[in-house]
Design a protein around this motif. Structure first.
Motif, PDB file in Angstrom:
ATOM      1  N   TYR A 198       0.920   6.494  -2.628  1.00 54.39           N
ATOM      2  CA  TYR A 198      -0.190   6.591  -1.677  1.00 54.39           C
ATOM      3  C   TYR A 198      -0.563   8.054  -1.482  1.00 54.39           C
ATOM      4  N   ARG A 243      -3.718  10.936   0.121  1.00 52.49           N
ATOM      5  CA  ARG A 243      -4.946  11.306   0.825  1.00 52.49           C
ATOM      6  C   ARG A 243      -5.324  12.721   0.397  1.00 52.49           C
ATOM      7  N   LEU A 299       0.811  -1.216   0.000  1.00 49.41           N
ATOM      8  CA  LEU A 299       0.000   0.000   0.000  1.00 49.41           C
ATOM      9  C   LEU A 299       0.844   1.265   0.000  1.00 49.41           C
ATOM     10  N   TYR A 300       1.896   1.280   0.816  1.00 52.17           N
ATOM     11  CA  TYR A 300       2.648   2.516   1.013  1.00 52.17           C
ATOM     12  C   TYR A 300       3.939   2.607   0.207  1.00 52.17           C
ATOM     13  N   ASN A 357       0.007  13.606  -0.904  1.00 47.73           N
ATOM     14  CA  ASN A 357       0.824  12.460  -1.297  1.00 47.73           C
ATOM     15  C   ASN A 357       1.843  12.115  -0.220  1.00 47.73           C
TER      16      ASN A 357
END
Length: 208
Positions: A47, A49, A40-41, A94
């Motif tokens: 990744y 938000r 995910l990261y 980011n």
């Protein structure tokens, strides 16, 4: 289209700083916990938000908030259920490890459980060469130094401190929780400034 100027910036700096700190404080909803943090990261897809809405209100606010928003993140390890240990990041915009200057490591578990997060933390450290401030919020109970468990824990602690030692630009460690004097002494030998607090930094749901 963003406005050029925000009336918020006319406030005294100390008042504005408190507003910004409160507004940018992370909450539980800001974490995306996962059992596969490398994918995910640190996968091929960056990744990300959403940026804070206030940051997009004006160009001046964007310039004022950018240094804070893009240079800090929280890495949390916690338990869901009995043994479901998950890792989550909270960040704005980011997640780019190379530009992080402040990182909070939040270990919200009853026991250290080093094997569930230390290798991932080590990988994060390798990519945060510009880190200047490390916050450690430590919830686990103290581990006895005797017996097999004590020897294993001591080995993992040594690995943990060796990772911190590689952060050449690190200037400040802020550590929260029931931390031993030995930990404090070891940290003082690694970075110029160490500040300790006996209370927890992270507020769990229901805590005052």
């Amino acid at each position: 289209m963003m406005k050029a100027y925000s009336p918020l910036l006319s406030l005294p700096r100390e008042v504005l700083d408190r507003i910004i700190d409160f507004y940018l404080a992370f909450d539980h909803d800001d974490f995306e916990d996962t059992l596969r943090p490398y994918l995910l990261y640190m996968g091929e897809t960056e990744y990300s938000r959403p940026l804070p809405t206030l940051m997009l209100a004006s160009k001046d606010l964007y310039r004022n908030l950018s240094p804070i928003v893009h240079k800090q993140a929280v890495l949390r390890v916690e338990v869901h259920g009995w043994n479901d240990r998950r890792i989550g990041f909270a960040t704005h915009g980011n997640l780019r490890f190379e530009r992080l200057e402040k990182l909070c490591l939040l270990i919200a578990t009853e026991h250290p459980n080093w094997n569930s997060w230390l290798s991932f933390f080590s990988e994060v450290i390798k990519n945060t060469e510009n880190l200047q401030v490390l916050m450690i919020d430590w919830a686990p109970r103290p581990v006895s130094s005797v017996g097999w468990t004590g020897r294993v824990n001591a080995k993992k602690e040594n690995e943990f401190f060796s990772r911190i030692k590689t952060l050449k630009k690190l200037r400040l460690v802020q550590i929260y929780g029931n931390i031993s004097l030995e930990w404090i002494s070891r940290l003082e030998g690694l970075v110029p400034h160490v500040v300790c607090y006996r209370h927890r930094w992270w507020r769990e749901p229901g805590m005052d």
